[in-house]
Write an enzyme that holds these catalytic residues in place. Structure first.
Site, mmCIF file in Angstrom:
data_model
loop_
_atom_site.group_PDB
_atom_site.id
_atom_site.type_symbol
_atom_site.label_atom_id
_atom_site.label_comp_id
_atom_site.label_asym_id
_atom_site.label_seq_id
_atom_site.Cartn_x
_atom_site.Cartn_y
_atom_site.Cartn_z
ATOM 1 N N LYS A 505 0.835 -1.198 0.000
ATOM 2 C CA LYS A 505 0.000 0.000 0.000
ATOM 3 C C LYS A 505 0.873 1.253 0.000
ATOM 4 C CE LYS A 505 -0.136 -0.300 4.980
ATOM 5 N NZ LYS A 505 -0.774 -0.970 6.094
ATOM 6 N N TYR A 730 13.406 32.113 5.008
ATOM 7 C CA TYR A 730 12.122 32.755 5.340
ATOM 8 C C TYR A 730 12.019 33.094 6.816
ATOM 9 C CZ TYR A 730 9.991 31.543 0.853
ATOM 10 O OH TYR A 730 9.681 31.449 -0.463
HETATM 11 C C1 LIG Z 1 -0.061 -1.835 6.823
HETATM 12 C C2 LIG Z 1 -0.645 -3.029 7.348
HETATM 13 C C3 LIG Z 1 0.144 -4.124 7.728
HETATM 14 C C4 LIG Z 1 1.641 -4.109 7.724
HETATM 15 O O1 LIG Z 1 2.143 -3.600 8.938
HETATM 16 P P1 LIG Z 1 3.707 -3.472 9.164
HETATM 17 O O2 LIG Z 1 3.847 -3.063 10.571
HETATM 18 O O3 LIG Z 1 4.186 -2.446 8.218
HETATM 19 O O4 LIG Z 1 4.256 -4.788 8.894
HETATM 20 C C5 LIG Z 1 -0.480 -5.294 8.092
HETATM 21 N N1 LIG Z 1 -1.827 -5.370 8.119
HETATM 22 C C6 LIG Z 1 -2.619 -4.322 7.806
HETATM 23 C C7 LIG Z 1 -4.089 -4.491 7.859
HETATM 24 C C8 LIG Z 1 -2.065 -3.110 7.422
HETATM 25 O O5 LIG Z 1 -2.841 -2.087 7.102
#
Ligand SMILES: *Cc1c(COP(=O)(O)O)cnc(C)c1O
Length: 835
Positions: A505, A730
């Site tokens: 993701k 700035y």
């Molecule tokens: C992002 C996510 C993970 C992965 O978690 P990590 O700590 O990055 O391994 C696992 N399960 C879900 C539902 C997530 O949204």
């Protein structure tokens, strides 16, 4: 083809395999004696340990090595790919494949080593072996550059130096070679003797002894003693007493020795090293005379590697003048392939540094791994110093290109052009790089992956430059090998049969999309997960065929979800009803994933929802529950371990009720990265790995065993001197009370370098030194206080890497590594490296 001529029967003899275990192509045990003819009396040219990397299946011998994956599991795959000859240790396979020959041995890796040792024993020329903590590959490649004019050299491909890499390297030795250069690497006691028995070097080089790989040894002295086993029978040993100090000189190996040192008396005693214009000028005392050389590199590691090569040339009898002439021409060793975005939606793989057959095969594998475009083009130059005549060389290359499914060849150089008729694919040829560049406007490149692979003298970097988009001077470099190695790390922590869902993701946590997914698909993860449907669609369009779970399936995207065979996460009765209402009546058993809320309180079904959920799922055959899962709120944190256990218990109970209600089973998963190692009992049927793939796991001390995947780099645009009364940036917030030097660098908050890093909160690394920010972070740039640091405009600046880590940055502005990674904006170009 190759001069080597081993038949499978000869190999059986070399391996002392009971010949009754050799099966001919009928698959019947024929009690073949050594002079009987066998189904395929073809010669074996390639030793294969990975069923995916097959160049010429007919002449390949597959070794089913039990490593992190048991090679026996890939026998069927290898057979499918055309391989007919196998070395195995599990007799169960014999007879299973009609046309296969099996050599049954007690130890498959041992057999590979034995065969390599035999091949090496036929070679009676000088053979240089290199070991040490660092610099092995560079010294090997540099010696190759320095000595190629005088010898036909066979050397380890890339950094093949392990218990498997060494035998594969030694197998490359052929009759016409006149010098071998091989590297050896060990990480544990007792490993060197095996390598030494295979390599049997005549000349030894110890590069240095550092901290690397210290874990496997009880002391530095023990590590040194183990490494020196390699050189026991050498006629010449090249070393530095600065590293071997703990061992008395009379106990060092080698009938003759040649030493170098920057600190003490030695055969080559370095007097001083002086940096000039990006190079280093070195003077030394040698045979009571002062001699000099110029190493065309500025960094310390290159200076040391250069000195080692210098010592080697002198020890081999080259004059000081000749050595200097050759060293000055050394060029950078870059074994990495780079994947960049190209013109007209092309992807460009740049490999304009090395060109020999084995590196071509590796690059073609990487090309084949790219699914984002259907069309694959290879731009290739003549190859040199391969030790083969042109006819054999280009026949072999033509067959390689055929196997790796290249669609178009652009051949550059007179030799390649002369053998044009060997290439039975769309092909055009040019006499020179200039010719090609001249014609470039008329050549059509669009929507394809282009591999640019040329011998150095063809200057193919000019072609890469023309084919790639201009890189904005801030780049995020992604090391694909590191990512693969992190995946492997977690796979070894899994119980047998546990599947892997890779979380990609948010553009794979900011690291890329199809580039990462391609690699994960190649390394056979079981599932991918994205946040939104459009991310999944992009992956499908880029040729990703793995199942993909979509965690936030918005109703407007249902149509696309169906069209691209994405699998929605169902987290509420509402989304379930909407999705069922949307599905056309013709669709049955559509795969979905049920999210259970066990305490995170974000998304998911809770206890009271179960009856309604089951009623809906049960009434129609529209949906099939592929998996049920939950998410842990604090798997990395010891303080919350009781809560984690509670979540896991809830999950067992709720998923159990779901199963009973549905009347069928599904995949269960709850573990994210940190849970994999911290709560191994909760792996269930699958784990979901996210940030661990990118090298972070706050549940593992110092991230031991993980590799840094992403490096963010920018450059200095301008340098200014500032007086005590002046201000920077700035709001005039930047001041240097004593005055000083300011560097303006090309990264700002629009790139993802948050304003919170301003006014000295954040640090970057300039030429190896940490320096603080000054004043506010602007949109596209910011300023650093580089007072006292030697730097010029155009110099590289590290925002984060393996030393200045994402975790360090996160700590500076009180956030978490996840946010640092995913904040890096899409305008920062991603460049991918692969070895
Ligand atoms: C992002 C996510 C993970 C992965 O978690 P990590 O700590 O990055 O391994 C696992 N399960 C879900 C539902 C997530 O949204």
């Amino acid at each position: 083809m190759s001069e080597r001529n081993y038949t499978i029967l000869q190999i059986a003899e070399i391996l002392h395999v009971d010949l009754r275990n050799v099966h001919d192509h009928t698959g019947v045990n024929n009690n073949i004696s050594s002079n009987a003819s066998i189904g395929h009396p073809i010669s074996i040219n390639n030793l294969v340990i990975d069923s995916r990397n097959v160049i010429d299946a007919e002449s390949s011998l597959f070794f089913a090595i039990p490593a992190e994956r048991n090679g026996h599991d890939f026998i069927a795959d290898a057979y499918e790919n055309g391989i007919r000859n196998f070395v195995i240790s599990d007799p169960a396979f014999i007879g299973q494949f009609a046309e296969a020959n099996f050599l049954l041995v007690p130890d498959v890796l041992g057999a590979l080593q034995q065969l390599a040792a035999y091949n090496r024993s036929l070679f009676n020329k000088e053979l240089i072996a290199i070991t040490g903590s660092n610099g092995k590959t560079v010294v090997k490649e540099w010696l190759y550059q320095l000595l190629a004019a005088d010898f036909n050299i066979v050397r380890s491909p890339k950094s093949f130096n392990s218990q498997i890499g060494v035998p594969l390297s030694l197998w490359e030795i052929e009759e016409e070679h006149t010098l071998g250069i091989f590297e050896a690497g060990i990480s544990r006691m007792e490993e060197m003797q095996t390598l030494a028995d295979m390599i049997r070097p005549t000349i030894g080089i110890l590069t240095n002894i550092g901290e690397a790989h210290a874990e496997g040894f009880s002391s530095p002295a023990e590590k040194l003693a183990e490494k020196l086993k390699l050189f026991k029978d050498t006629r010449l040993f090249i070393y530095s007493p600065d590293y071997t100090g703990v061992i008395a000189t009379k106990n060092l190996p080698g009938r003759q020795q040649f030493s170098w040192s920057t600190k003490q008396k030695a055969d080559l005693q370095i007097l001083f090293v002086e940096p000039i214009e990006g190079k280093n000028y070195i003077r030394a005392l040698y045979k009571q005379e002062e001699i000099e050389c110029l190493i065309p590199f500025s960094d310390r590691a290159s200076v040391e590697n250069g000195i080692i090569c210098w010592a080697t040339l002198l020890a081999l009898g080259y004059s000081a003048e000749e050595a200097d002439l050759r060293l000055e021409k050394l060029t950078a060793v870059n074994m990495r392939l780079t994947l960049k975005n190209g013109i007209n939606q092309c992807s460009v793989i740049d490999d304009s540094y090395s060109a020999d057959i084995s590196s071509l095969a590796i690059a073609l594998d990487f090309l084949k791994l790219q699914n984002q475009h259907e069309r694959r083009t290879l731009i290739l130059s003549d190859l040199y110093e391969t030790g083969k005549n042109d006819q054999d060389l280009y026949t072999e290359i033509a067959s390689l290109i055929r196997q790796k499914k290249v669609n178009r060849l652009i051949g550059i150089g007179p030799h390649l052009s002369a053998f044009a008729e060997l290439f039975d694919l769309e092909a055009v040829f040019y006499q020179s790089t200039e010719d090609f560049i001249h014609q470039l406007p008329a050549i059509h490149f669009a929507n394809e992956t282009i591999l640019v692979k040329g011998a150095r003298r063809f200057g193919f970097e000019r072609i890469s430059k023309l084919l790639t988009q201009k890189i904005h001077d801030t780049v995020l470099e992604i090391d694909l090998n590191a990512l693969a190695s992190n995946l492997k790390f977690y796979k070894t922590k899994l119980k047998p049969g546990v599947k892997v869902m890779a979380m990609v993701k948010a553009f794979s946590y900011g690291s890329g999309s199809f580039e990462i997914a391609n690699l994960l698909q190649y390394h056979k993860v079981d599932y991918l997960a994205v946040a939104f449907a459009d991310e999944g669609i992009a992956l499908r369009k880029a040729g990703i065929t793995l199942p993909i779970m979509v965690m936030s399936p918005e109703p407007y995207a249902f149509e696309a979800i169906l069209k691209y065979q994405l699998e929605p996460e169902i987290y509420s009765l509402d989304i379930l009803k909407e999705f069922m209402a949307f599905l056309p009546p013709s669709v049955t058993n559509y795969p979905v994933h049920i999210k259970i809320d066990t305490g995170m309180h974000r998304l998911g079904f809770e206890d009271p929802d179960l009856p309604d959920l089951l009623a809906l799922l049960g009434t129609s055959g529209q949906l099939k529950v592929i998996s049920a899962f939950s998410h842990l709120a604090a798997s990395e944190d010891e303080v919350h371990d009781d809560f984690t256990k509670y979540q896991i218990e809830r999950f067992v109970s709720l998923s159990g009720q779901l199963k009973d209600g549905l009347g069928y089973d599904f995949i269960r998963h709850i573990s994210n990265t940190s849970a994999i190692t911290r709560h191994p009992y909760a792996q269930f049927d699958m784990v979901r790995i996210g940030i661990g793939l990118y090298g972070f796991d706050s549940g593992i001390k110092a991230g031991r065993g993980l590799h840094t995947v992403a490096v963010l780099k920018t450059t200095i645009t301008q340098i200014k001197k500032i007086g005590p009364l002046e201000t920077v940036g700035y709001g005039r917030r930047g001041v240097l009370p004593g005055g000083g030097t300011i560097a303006t660098v090309k990264i700002g908050y629009a790139d993802g370098y948050r304003r919170a890093f301003g006014n000295g909160v954040g640090q970057m690394m300039v030429n190896g030194q940490l320096v603080p920010t000054v004043g506010s972070i602007a949109m596209d740039m910011c300023m650093l206080d580089i007072t006292g640091v030697e730097a010029k405009s155009g110099d590289e600046v590290i925002v984060f890497n393996h030393q200045l880590t994402i975790a360090d940055l996160a700590a500076q502005i009180d956030t978490i590594p996840y946010e640092i990674l995913t904040n890096i904006s899409q305008r920062v170009k991603r460049v991918y490296f692969y070895e």
